[in-house]
Design an enzyme around this catalytic site. Structure first.
Site, PDB file in Angstrom:
ATOM      1  N   ASP A  60      -6.324   5.791  12.564  1.00 29.07           N
ATOM      2  CA  ASP A  60      -5.346   5.835  12.293  1.00 29.07           C
ATOM      3  C   ASP A  60      -5.551   7.720  11.448  1.00 29.07           C
ATOM      4  O   ASP A  60      -4.500   8.654  11.380  1.00 29.07           O
ATOM      5  CB  ASP A  60      -4.826   5.913  11.809  1.00 29.07           C
ATOM      6  CG  ASP A  60      -4.344   4.611  12.578  1.00 29.07           C
ATOM      7  OD1 ASP A  60      -4.129   4.153  13.485  1.00 29.07           O
ATOM      8  OD2 ASP A  60      -3.821   3.052  11.759  1.00 29.07           O
ATOM      9  N   ARG A 109       0.738   6.266  17.090  1.00 30.20           N
ATOM     10  CA  ARG A 109       0.468   6.761  15.947  1.00 30.20           C
ATOM     11  C   ARG A 109       0.715   8.235  16.282  1.00 30.20           C
ATOM     12  O   ARG A 109       1.504   9.143  15.614  1.00 30.20           O
ATOM     13  CB  ARG A 109      -0.921   6.766  15.795  1.00 30.20           C
ATOM     14  CG  ARG A 109      -1.458   5.961  14.985  1.00 30.20           C
ATOM     15  CD  ARG A 109      -0.702   5.296  13.873  1.00 30.20           C
ATOM     16  NE  ARG A 109      -1.436   4.169  13.541  1.00 30.20           N
ATOM     17  CZ  ARG A 109      -0.308   2.868  12.849  1.00 30.20           C
ATOM     18  NH1 ARG A 109       0.839   2.538  12.985  1.00 30.20           N
ATOM     19  NH2 ARG A 109      -1.341   1.807  12.644  1.00 30.20           N
ATOM     20  N   ASP A 123       0.428  -1.248  -0.019  1.00 29.64           N
ATOM     21  CA  ASP A 123      -0.132  -0.456   0.054  1.00 29.64           C
ATOM     22  C   ASP A 123       0.729   0.871  -0.332  1.00 29.64           C
ATOM     23  O   ASP A 123       0.420   2.488  -0.828  1.00 29.64           O
ATOM     24  CB  ASP A 123      -1.057   0.158   1.202  1.00 29.64           C
ATOM     25  CG  ASP A 123      -2.036  -1.097   1.390  1.00 29.64           C
ATOM     26  OD1 ASP A 123      -2.219  -1.605  -0.370  1.00 29.64           O
ATOM     27  OD2 ASP A 123      -2.654  -1.034   2.013  1.00 29.64           O
ATOM     28  N   SER A 163      -5.052  -8.137   8.408  1.00 30.45           N
ATOM     29  CA  SER A 163      -4.417  -7.244   8.111  1.00 30.45           C
ATOM     30  C   SER A 163      -3.475  -7.198   9.377  1.00 30.45           C
ATOM     31  O   SER A 163      -4.027  -7.785  10.760  1.00 30.45           O
ATOM     32  CB  SER A 163      -4.140  -5.728   7.202  1.00 30.45           C
ATOM     33  OG  SER A 163      -5.527  -5.433   8.611  1.00 30.45           O
TER      34      SER A 163
END
Length: 408
Positions: free
Chosen positions: A126, A97, A17, A180
């Site tokens: 996120d 994050r 990605d 994922s």
């Protein structure tokens, strides 16, 4: 807008990605791209990310080991509050994050970049965490979120784009991935595909970091964790750095199947999602910290912390780590930790971590007060009569009023 962007710093994992995003940024914005890859203890080799970035012609490639900063400045402050979101989640992704976003902004400032970019989708939390952090640290920075801009809406379209642009595709990416995974030193998070239906139990193979508790050792393991001012500093008498300590607890907890969580949570953007989280070291730290606080915090301190914790957890989950209200709460939390020093003994067994002993030079626990034998401290049992009478006064008044009203 594209003409305004001359340089962008991309949060780059080296995966499919973000590799597609890297190429897309070059094509769409015709700009220089700086890649930033953070080592937060995800357990993956990061040099392949460098090689992929070089393949795209990237000149400025940043790969940084942030493990110590992550645990010392983000994980430990959060655990001082005994933080859990919606009563269960230890915020492993949420707390990572703001650190990644902070470094994105700092690198942008160092390199004179106009913007930062991330690979978060438009459905998740996120994107909010990255962008609120950027807003707080540099109001002038632009944020590019490709998933909200491009027209690549499916896995098939992503693969076709990758093939057209000669972007390497791992063989397992050509089909639908089973789930994922996001990982760092605090936890692993598995979501999507085989986990999407909350009515279906998670397959055994989803677990990344912990053994099945039923297959864990048949003998419990006893460990001792040392604390200083609210932070763990040692395991079994050996002083360790923050990242070393969490790594050690992950190893111990993972071996005994500690820290698994199958959770349906409420995302900030308004939808529910199901994930399988593994936080072995964090689960141990949570019970151990509450154990040392149980003898070092006054009742008022402890109860106030518990009242404020859900708000603190929500701020972190929603992306407000860098906010005035989180700073205010952190100051209160850190003040409460002044005397949270000592040792906690924890038993690990078949998926559980249980405190079995605790000691502190600053303990508020008084054997003389609680003993069933005659203590050295004067405690007049008759004093309890007045205490109960005063506390019961309003209840008597309330009950009398109700009785009188019913008898009319």
């Amino acid at each position: 807008m594209a003409k305004d962007i001359k340089k962008v710093v991309l949060a780059y994992s080296g995966g499919l990605d973000t590799s597609i995003i890297l190429k897309w940024l070059q094509e769409t914005y015709d700009c220089e791209v700086v890649t930033f890859t953070a080592d937060l203890g995800q357990g993956e080799e990061l040099e392949p990310a460098r090689k992929k970035a070089e393949m795209f012609g990237i000149k400025d490639i940043r790969i940084e080991d942030l493990r110590e900063e992550f645990v010392r400045d983000f994980v430990f402050p959060m655990f001082r509050a005994n933080t859990v979101y919606e009563g269960q989640y230890l915020l492993g992704t949420s707390i990572a994050r703001p650190l990644i976003a902070k470094r994105l902004v700092e690198i942008a400032q160092e390199t004179g970049a106009d913007a930062i970019s991330h690979g978060a989708t438009g459905k998740g939390n996120d994107q909010v965490r990255f962008e609120l952090t950027a807003n707080a640290l540099d109001p002038s920075i632009k944020v590019i979120a490709p998933w909200r801009e491009w027209d690549l809406r499916s896995r098939t379209q992503l693969l076709e784009y990758a093939e057209r642009n000669q972007i390497p595709i791992a063989k397992d990416k050509r089909g639908e991935a089973p789930f994922s995974v996001d990982a760092n030193l605090l936890h692993t998070s598995s979501e999507g595909m085989v986990l999407e239906d909350p009515a279906v139990p998670a397959p055994d193979y989803v677990a990344q970091r912990t053994v099945d508790p039923e297959k864990a050792p048949d003998q419990p393991e006893i460990i001792t964790i040392g604390y200083e001012k609210g932070d763990p500093v040692s395991v079994n008498g050996v002083r360790l750095s923050p990242a070393e300590l969490l790594t050690k607890l992950n190893e111990l907890g993972g071996k005994h199947g500690v820290g698994r969580l199958d959770l349906v949570e409420n995302r900030f953007v308004g939808m529910k999602s199901r994930g399988l989280y593994e936080t072995p070291g964090g689960a141990i730290m949570l019970v151990a910290h509450r154990g040392i606080e149980s003898i070092t915090l006054d009742r008022g301190e402890a109860h106030l912390k518990d009242e404020l914790m859900p708000k603190y957890a929500e701020l972190i989950y929603n992306g407000f780590w860098f906010s005035p209200e989180r700073d205010m709460l952190q100051a209160l939390i850190d003040k409460s930790q002044t005397y949270v020093t000592g040792e906690v003994t924890v038993k690990l067994y078949k998926g559980s971590a249980s405190v079995i002993a605790r000691t502190s030079p600053h303990s508020l626990y008084s054997m003389d007060l609680v003993t069933f034998e005659e203590g050295a401290v004067a405690y007049d049992h008759k004093d309890a009569e007045g205490f109960i009478r005063l506390n019961g006064l309003r209840l008597k008044t309330w009950a009398a009023r109700n009785h009188k009203a019913r008898s009319r």
